[in-house]
Motif scaffolding. Structure first.
Motif, PDB file in Angstrom:
ATOM      1  N   THR A  30      41.557  54.149  42.026  1.00  0.00           N
ATOM      2  CA  THR A  30      40.653  53.825  40.927  1.00  0.00           C
ATOM      3  C   THR A  30      39.440  54.760  40.952  1.00  0.00           C
ATOM      4  O   THR A  30      38.927  55.109  42.027  1.00  0.00           O
ATOM      5  N   ALA A  31      39.032  55.204  39.771  1.00  0.00           N
ATOM      6  CA  ALA A  31      37.847  56.049  39.598  1.00  0.00           C
ATOM      7  C   ALA A  31      37.913  57.351  40.405  1.00  0.00           C
ATOM      8  O   ALA A  31      36.878  57.925  40.762  1.00  0.00           O
ATOM      9  N   LYS A  34      41.192  60.556  37.499  1.00  0.00           N
ATOM     10  CA  LYS A  34      42.485  60.860  36.846  1.00  0.00           C
ATOM     11  C   LYS A  34      42.281  61.196  35.359  1.00  0.00           C
ATOM     12  O   LYS A  34      42.752  62.216  34.871  1.00  0.00           O
ATOM     13  N   TYR A  66      50.050  47.276  31.391  1.00  0.00           N
ATOM     14  CA  TYR A  66      49.776  46.015  32.082  1.00  0.00           C
ATOM     15  C   TYR A  66      50.608  44.952  31.380  1.00  0.00           C
ATOM     16  O   TYR A  66      50.795  45.009  30.148  1.00  0.00           O
ATOM     17  N   PHE A  84      44.826  43.060  39.630  1.00  0.00           N
ATOM     18  CA  PHE A  84      45.302  44.092  38.690  1.00  0.00           C
ATOM     19  C   PHE A  84      45.723  45.371  39.408  1.00  0.00           C
ATOM     20  O   PHE A  84      46.088  46.349  38.756  1.00  0.00           O
ATOM     21  N   ASP A  85      45.642  45.360  40.717  1.00  0.00           N
ATOM     22  CA  ASP A  85      46.003  46.568  41.471  1.00  0.00           C
ATOM     23  C   ASP A  85      47.357  46.418  42.167  1.00  0.00           C
ATOM     24  O   ASP A  85      47.795  47.315  42.896  1.00  0.00           O
ATOM     25  N   TYR A 113      44.334  49.234  26.021  1.00  0.00           N
ATOM     26  CA  TYR A 113      44.041  48.124  26.932  1.00  0.00           C
ATOM     27  C   TYR A 113      42.571  47.754  26.814  1.00  0.00           C
ATOM     28  O   TYR A 113      41.698  48.625  26.809  1.00  0.00           O
ATOM     29  N   TYR A 115      39.682  46.090  28.646  1.00  0.00           N
ATOM     30  CA  TYR A 115      39.254  45.638  29.983  1.00  0.00           C
ATOM     31  C   TYR A 115      38.292  44.458  29.905  1.00  0.00           C
ATOM     32  O   TYR A 115      38.081  43.772  30.886  1.00  0.00           O
ATOM     33  N   ASN A 118      40.750  41.599  29.419  1.00  0.00           N
ATOM     34  CA  ASN A 118      41.893  41.698  30.340  1.00  0.00           C
ATOM     35  C   ASN A 118      43.227  41.583  29.600  1.00  0.00           C
ATOM     36  O   ASN A 118      44.164  40.936  30.080  1.00  0.00           O
ATOM     37  N   ILE A 139      46.996  54.374  38.426  1.00  0.00           N
ATOM     38  CA  ILE A 139      46.930  54.160  39.882  1.00  0.00           C
ATOM     39  C   ILE A 139      48.316  54.091  40.541  1.00  0.00           C
ATOM     40  O   ILE A 139      48.481  54.488  41.674  1.00  0.00           O
ATOM     41  N   ARG A 168      32.993  53.680  40.312  1.00  0.00           N
ATOM     42  CA  ARG A 168      33.600  52.499  39.654  1.00  0.00           C
ATOM     43  C   ARG A 168      32.530  51.464  39.278  1.00  0.00           C
ATOM     44  O   ARG A 168      32.595  50.854  38.210  1.00  0.00           O
ATOM     45  N   ARG A 176      33.194  48.297  31.088  1.00  0.00           N
ATOM     46  CA  ARG A 176      34.253  47.286  31.159  1.00  0.00           C
ATOM     47  C   ARG A 176      33.705  45.858  31.182  1.00  0.00           C
ATOM     48  O   ARG A 176      34.434  44.903  31.481  1.00  0.00           O
ATOM     49  N   ARG A 178      31.569  44.162  33.148  1.00  0.00           N
ATOM     50  CA  ARG A 178      31.550  43.375  34.401  1.00  0.00           C
ATOM     51  C   ARG A 178      30.137  43.327  34.957  1.00  0.00           C
ATOM     52  O   ARG A 178      29.291  44.157  34.620  1.00  0.00           O
ATOM     53  N   GLN A 186      35.769  41.913  43.453  1.00  0.00           N
ATOM     54  CA  GLN A 186      37.127  42.353  43.089  1.00  0.00           C
ATOM     55  C   GLN A 186      37.554  43.546  43.957  1.00  0.00           C
ATOM     56  O   GLN A 186      38.696  43.632  44.417  1.00  0.00           O
ATOM     57  N   VAL A 191      41.109  45.456  45.114  1.00  0.00           N
ATOM     58  CA  VAL A 191      41.253  46.886  44.814  1.00  0.00           C
ATOM     59  C   VAL A 191      41.479  47.712  46.085  1.00  0.00           C
ATOM     60  O   VAL A 191      42.448  48.484  46.172  1.00  0.00           O
TER      61      VAL A 191
HETATM   62  N1  LIG Z   1      41.894  43.811  33.341  1.00  0.00           N
HETATM   63  C1  LIG Z   1      41.758  44.761  34.273  1.00  0.00           C
HETATM   64  C2  LIG Z   1      42.741  45.712  34.467  1.00  0.00           C
HETATM   65  C3  LIG Z   1      42.543  46.670  35.445  1.00  0.00           C
HETATM   66  N2  LIG Z   1      41.404  46.672  36.168  1.00  0.00           N
HETATM   67  C4  LIG Z   1      41.165  47.693  37.187  1.00  0.00           C
HETATM   68  O1  LIG Z   1      41.387  48.968  36.649  1.00  0.00           O
HETATM   69  C5  LIG Z   1      41.731  49.847  37.699  1.00  0.00           C
HETATM   70  C6  LIG Z   1      42.673  50.919  37.191  1.00  0.00           C
HETATM   71  O2  LIG Z   1      42.025  51.714  36.235  1.00  0.00           O
HETATM   72  P1  LIG Z   1      41.332  53.079  36.703  1.00  0.00           P
HETATM   73  O3  LIG Z   1      40.860  53.689  35.408  1.00  0.00           O
HETATM   74  O4  LIG Z   1      40.210  52.755  37.629  1.00  0.00           O
HETATM   75  O5  LIG Z   1      42.400  53.898  37.377  1.00  0.00           O
HETATM   76  C7  LIG Z   1      42.400  49.017  38.780  1.00  0.00           C
HETATM   77  O6  LIG Z   1      41.841  49.358  40.029  1.00  0.00           O
HETATM   78  C8  LIG Z   1      42.064  47.573  38.387  1.00  0.00           C
HETATM   79  O7  LIG Z   1      41.369  46.916  39.396  1.00  0.00           O
HETATM   80  C9  LIG Z   1      40.444  45.719  35.959  1.00  0.00           C
HETATM   81  O8  LIG Z   1      39.391  45.702  36.638  1.00  0.00           O
HETATM   82  N3  LIG Z   1      40.649  44.782  34.995  1.00  0.00           N
END
Ligand SMILES: Nc1ccn([C@@H]2O[C@H](COP(=O)(O)O)[C@@H](O)[C@H]2O)c(=O)n1
Ligand SMILES: Nc1ncnc2c1ncn2[C@@H]1O[C@H](COP(=O)(O)OP(=O)(O)O)[C@@H](O)[C@H]1O
Length: 289
Positions: A30-31, A34, A66, A84-85, A113, A115, A118, A139, A168, A176, A178, A186, A191
């Protein structure tokens, strides 16, 4: 399948006109950068500002795959208690079927998607038109064997875990929806452990490992040059005749120019390996998290 995969572009009506795209997988924690790496590749190839339907290079995100959550899972997700990981969070079959359609040169539609909620946004679908090169980033893009085997080239963006967490936190708060507490909880609960169990071990499947992500301009230039060689070759020789889709080394070239391009690519790889700008399979143990 929940994608519009039945359409063919007018110029793809005959099987012989269909071009199989060069499919590149881009994995990493993550982060790790990519999306930024994909964006840079698109920019350097002059594709970023182009109309979607005209692009020779397109990017698809794994987050479009997802799976739909049950009501109970949605409630958990809202409290930050859904993982989600984990590979089970994804719809592996849909991901595979969609990539197969992409490889057949068909138009596919994938949901964006969201975020914040979700969930997949089916009102807001992205149309992926047939392209010469398709980047698929996420990921766990190398986790599922039958999906991994579809890629002609596999890149792993290898950014140190402190840097990833530091990126992140603000991203999840600003983009996102949060709060700090939820992001950190999380991260520690799901993660980080899932990265170690499911994502990091897939680094061994990569053909090219990109240390420091988008900061690694040398590695990105090398990849861009390789894609340019592929595109030039394709525009000169056309159609699918230059592609062996054999799932072993992924792609084979039959003409001398392409062979020379690959030779040039290999020597650049060796040069980069020596300079520690990019690591290839055999050097993977030298990078750290
Ligand atoms: N509802 C969600 C779905 C996924 N995540 C987090 O996104 C990460 C993957 O995205 P990146 O852009 O960081 O590669 C992954 O680590 C999930 O934890 C989320 O928080 N909520
Ligand atoms: N090289 C970099 N330097 C500074 N910030 C970066 C760099 N690469 C990515 N970021 C930032 O880090 C965050 C995550 O990057 P992103 O490319 O979305 O990662 P991923 O797609 O792997 O989740 C984004 O806010 C992005 O702007």
């Amino acid at each position: 399948m929940d994608v519009d995969n039945t359409l063919l572009l007018p110029n793809c009506e005959h099987k012989t006109d269909i071009k199989t795209p060069f499919l590149i997988g881009v994995a990493g924690g993550t982060a790790s950068g990519k999306s930024t790496v994909c964006k840079k590749i698109m920019e350097q190839l002059g594709q970023a500002d182009m109309d979607q339907a005209q692009r020779q290079v397109v990017t698809i995100g794994q987050d479009s795959f997802y799976r739909e959550l049950t009501t109970a899972e949605k409630a958990k997700a809202q409290k930050g208690l859904f993982n989600f990981d984990h590979p089970d969070a994804f719809n592996e079959n849909l991901m595979y079927d969609t990539l197969q359609e992409v490889l057949k040169g068909r138009i596919v539609k994938v949901p964006c998607y969201d975020y914040r909620s979700n969930s997949l946004d089916h009102e807001n679908k992205l149309t992926i038109y047939p392209a010469d090169v398709v980047l698929f980033e996420g990921i766990l893009v190398f986790y599922f064997p039958k999906i991994r085997d579809l890629f002609h080239m596999k890149l792993f963006v290898d950014t140190d875990s402190d840097t990833r967490l530091a990126r992140r936190v603000p991203r999840d708060i600003n983009e996102r929806g949060r709060d700090l507490d939820a992001v950190l909880t999380q991260y520690m609960t799901f993660v980080k452990p899932a990265f170690e169990e499911f994502c990091s071990p897939t680094k061994k499947f990569a053909d090219v490992i990109i240390p420091r992500g988008a900061d690694n301009t040398v590695a990105i230039d090398l990849i861009v040059q390789h894609i340019r060689d592929f595109l030039n070759n394709r525009s000169r020789y056309g159609s699918t005749t230059n592609i062996n889709h054999d799932n072993t080394n992924g792609i084979g070239f039959r003409d001398p120019d392409s062979f020379m391009a690959i030779r040039r690519y290999s020597s650049l790889c060796n040069e980069l390996t020596n300079k520690e700008n990019a690591f290839f399979g055999k050097h993977q143990n030298r990078t750290q998290h």
